[in-house]
Design a protein around this motif. Structure first.
Motif, PDB file in Angstrom:
ATOM      1  N   TRP A 183      51.547  14.657   5.349  1.00  0.00           N
ATOM      2  CA  TRP A 183      50.424  14.929   6.105  1.00  0.00           C
ATOM      3  C   TRP A 183      49.452  16.453   5.106  1.00  0.00           C
ATOM      4  N   GLN A 184      49.802  17.551   5.048  1.00  0.00           N
ATOM      5  CA  GLN A 184      49.427  18.296   5.086  1.00  0.00           C
ATOM      6  C   GLN A 184      49.284  18.461   3.631  1.00  0.00           C
ATOM      7  N   VAL A 185      49.642  18.365   2.641  1.00  0.00           N
ATOM      8  CA  VAL A 185      49.588  17.642   1.262  1.00  0.00           C
ATOM      9  C   VAL A 185      48.355  16.841   1.244  1.00  0.00           C
ATOM     10  N   THR A 186      48.431  16.156   1.963  1.00  0.00           N
ATOM     11  CA  THR A 186      47.564  14.798   1.972  1.00  0.00           C
ATOM     12  C   THR A 186      46.361  15.522   2.215  1.00  0.00           C
ATOM     13  N   ARG A 187      45.961  16.380   2.614  1.00  0.00           N
ATOM     14  CA  ARG A 187      44.835  16.631   3.739  1.00  0.00           C
ATOM     15  C   ARG A 187      44.284  18.141   2.487  1.00  0.00           C
ATOM     16  N   SER A 188      45.224  18.525   1.613  1.00  0.00           N
ATOM     17  CA  SER A 188      45.595  19.319   0.790  1.00  0.00           C
ATOM     18  C   SER A 188      44.084  18.706  -0.725  1.00  0.00           C
ATOM     19  N   VAL A 189      45.322  17.225  -1.085  1.00  0.00           N
ATOM     20  CA  VAL A 189      44.492  16.671  -2.229  1.00  0.00           C
ATOM     21  C   VAL A 189      42.472  16.390  -1.675  1.00  0.00           C
ATOM     22  N   TRP A 190      42.255  15.409  -0.335  1.00  0.00           N
ATOM     23  CA  TRP A 190      42.010  15.439  -0.150  1.00  0.00           C
ATOM     24  C   TRP A 190      40.269  15.938   0.139  1.00  0.00           C
ATOM     25  N   TYR A 191      40.939  17.381   0.545  1.00  0.00           N
ATOM     26  CA  TYR A 191      39.342  18.395   0.586  1.00  0.00           C
ATOM     27  C   TYR A 191      39.478  18.804  -1.117  1.00  0.00           C
ATOM     28  N   ALA A 192      40.815  19.089  -1.872  1.00  0.00           N
ATOM     29  CA  ALA A 192      40.171  19.626  -3.312  1.00  0.00           C
ATOM     30  C   ALA A 192      39.085  18.344  -3.921  1.00  0.00           C
ATOM     31  N   ASN A 236      39.215   9.513 -11.817  1.00  0.00           N
ATOM     32  CA  ASN A 236      39.667  10.187 -11.459  1.00  0.00           C
ATOM     33  C   ASN A 236      41.035  10.388 -12.427  1.00  0.00           C
ATOM     34  N   SER A 237      41.193   8.964 -13.323  1.00  0.00           N
ATOM     35  CA  SER A 237      42.349   8.894 -13.446  1.00  0.00           C
ATOM     36  C   SER A 237      43.711   9.922 -14.018  1.00  0.00           C
ATOM     37  N   ALA A 238      42.556  11.321 -14.389  1.00  0.00           N
ATOM     38  CA  ALA A 238      43.760  12.219 -14.893  1.00  0.00           C
ATOM     39  C   ALA A 238      44.857  12.895 -14.532  1.00  0.00           C
ATOM     40  N   LEU A 239      44.225  12.958 -13.269  1.00  0.00           N
ATOM     41  CA  LEU A 239      44.599  13.568 -11.669  1.00  0.00           C
ATOM     42  C   LEU A 239      45.799  12.860 -11.575  1.00  0.00           C
ATOM     43  N   PHE A 240      46.302  11.482 -11.710  1.00  0.00           N
ATOM     44  CA  PHE A 240      47.196  10.568 -11.553  1.00  0.00           C
ATOM     45  C   PHE A 240      48.296  11.412 -12.020  1.00  0.00           C
ATOM     46  N   ALA A 241      47.878  11.762 -12.944  1.00  0.00           N
ATOM     47  CA  ALA A 241      49.904  13.243 -13.006  1.00  0.00           C
ATOM     48  C   ALA A 241      50.426  14.026 -11.918  1.00  0.00           C
ATOM     49  N   TYR A 242      49.700  13.909 -11.595  1.00  0.00           N
ATOM     50  CA  TYR A 242      50.647  14.625 -10.056  1.00  0.00           C
ATOM     51  C   TYR A 242      50.743  13.134  -8.637  1.00  0.00           C
ATOM     52  N   ARG A 243      52.201  13.710  -8.783  1.00  0.00           N
ATOM     53  CA  ARG A 243      52.556  12.310  -7.499  1.00  0.00           C
ATOM     54  C   ARG A 243      51.428  12.335  -6.437  1.00  0.00           C
ATOM     55  N   GLN A 244      51.172  14.107  -6.040  1.00  0.00           N
ATOM     56  CA  GLN A 244      50.888  13.445  -4.472  1.00  0.00           C
ATOM     57  C   GLN A 244      49.021  12.855  -4.375  1.00  0.00           C
ATOM     58  N   VAL A 245      48.352  13.238  -6.131  1.00  0.00           N
ATOM     59  CA  VAL A 245      47.047  12.302  -6.573  1.00  0.00           C
ATOM     60  C   VAL A 245      47.672  10.438  -6.372  1.00  0.00           C
ATOM     61  N   GLN A 246      46.936   9.682  -5.212  1.00  0.00           N
ATOM     62  CA  GLN A 246      47.233   7.917  -5.274  1.00  0.00           C
ATOM     63  C   GLN A 246      45.977   7.587  -6.051  1.00  0.00           C
ATOM     64  N   PRO A 247      45.666   6.390  -6.926  1.00  0.00           N
ATOM     65  CA  PRO A 247      43.923   5.991  -6.634  1.00  0.00           C
ATOM     66  C   PRO A 247      43.349   5.782  -5.704  1.00  0.00           C
ATOM     67  N   VAL A 248      44.493   5.006  -4.396  1.00  0.00           N
ATOM     68  CA  VAL A 248      43.695   4.616  -3.333  1.00  0.00           C
ATOM     69  C   VAL A 248      42.671   6.238  -2.571  1.00  0.00           C
ATOM     70  N   ASP A 249      43.123   7.813  -3.534  1.00  0.00           N
ATOM     71  CA  ASP A 249      42.390   8.462  -3.143  1.00  0.00           C
ATOM     72  C   ASP A 249      40.999   8.709  -3.622  1.00  0.00           C
ATOM     73  N   PRO A 250      40.687   9.491  -3.795  1.00  0.00           N
ATOM     74  CA  PRO A 250      39.579   9.021  -4.960  1.00  0.00           C
ATOM     75  C   PRO A 250      38.568   7.751  -4.352  1.00  0.00           C
TER      76      PRO A 250
END
Length: 269
Positions: free
Chosen positions: A15-24, A101-115
């Motif tokens: 959850w902390q990782v997801t929250r950080s991804v969403w904030y960024a 945001n396709s370039a960000l999917f190289a990071y496993r923490q970022v999922q297509p639903v996030d953007p």
């Protein structure tokens, strides 16, 4: 012996990782929307303002204010426009969210639903701020724009945002996998504006036609939003909060399921 319950490794929870991804991503989108284009704020305010001025001019010919029971024409139309733009932008912002945001999917923490989630959250905040500006401006001009039932008005504003989120989730998947879908979605934007009772009351239409238009959930949401603003407003016959929320929940669930099912394909695009 160290306490096994303590987090000595410093690893963060999912959850902390997801929250950080969403904030960024939220900060990235906010800067892009509000600062990349010097005219961005202008067009967000000018579009509904232009629609309102045009319809006020047309009103003098069709006497549209006489067709609405329990609400003044201009506040009634502003409320409908703001609610419709909230849904429309939620749907439209989902179209390019994955590709942008396709370039960000190289990071496993970022999922297509996030953007998609982040874009809809940002759009909701921006549209809320613009709506508040219109309410304040209308009150300063002597129009009755203060909601008579503020709780109901806020609740239905959030409900319309939820419908826009669900549609955005679906279009983000469908528009990425099948590019032609994006063209169709953009084409139906203007007809939806007319068929959703945004700029003229639907009560005056023939009953046989109204029956078909009431399958459109946007009509139900806008009517209930207006009922929260105007205490004596008579909603269109057949308006149902239950129908609206069943459609909205199905839309959100379907959009999330599509993201789960096609996650790898979206990342590979």
């Amino acid at each position: 012996m160290p306490d096994v319950n303590s987090n000595t490794s410093g690893a963060r929870t999912p959850w902390q990782v997801t929250r950080s991804v969403w904030y960024a991503m939220f900060m990235r989108e906010a800067i892009s929307r509000t600062m990349a284009d010097r005219m961005g704020w202008f067009w967000m305010i000018a579009e509904p303002l232009a629609f309102t001025l045009i319809m006020v001019a047309i009103r003098s010919f069709i006497s549209g204010d006489r067709l609405i029971v329990g609400a003044d024409f201009i506040p009634w139309m502003i409320t409908g426009l703001m609610g419709f733009f909230l849904i429309r932008e939620g749907m439209m912002r989902g179209l390019g969210a994955v590709d942008a945001n396709s370039a960000l999917f190289a990071y496993r923490q970022v999922q297509p639903v996030d953007p998609v989630l982040v874009r809809n959250a940002l759009e909701g905040l921006l549209r809320t701020f613009i709506f508040l500006l219109f309410i304040v401006g209308a009150l300063m001009l002597g129009m009755d724009m203060a909601p008579d039932d503020a709780i109901a008005a806020m609740g239905w504003w959030l409900s319309l945002w939820s419908l826009g989120l669900g549609l955005g989730l679906i279009t983000s998947v469908a528009g990425t996998l099948v590019p032609e879908v994006a063209t169709v979605v953009r084409m139906i934007s203007m007809p939806l504006l007319i068929l959703s009772g945004v700029i003229f009351p639907l009560n005056q239409l023939p009953h046989w036609l109204l029956e078909y238009l009431m399958y459109n959930p946007i009509v139900h949401g806008l009517e209930l939003l207006r009922a929260g603003f105007f205490d004596g407003y008579k909603v269109v016959y057949g308006t149902s909060a239950t129908y609206f929320w069943i459609f909205t929940l199905i839309t959100v669930a379907l959009g999330l399921l599509m993201h789960v099912r096609f996650k790898e394909k979206l990342k590979a695009k």
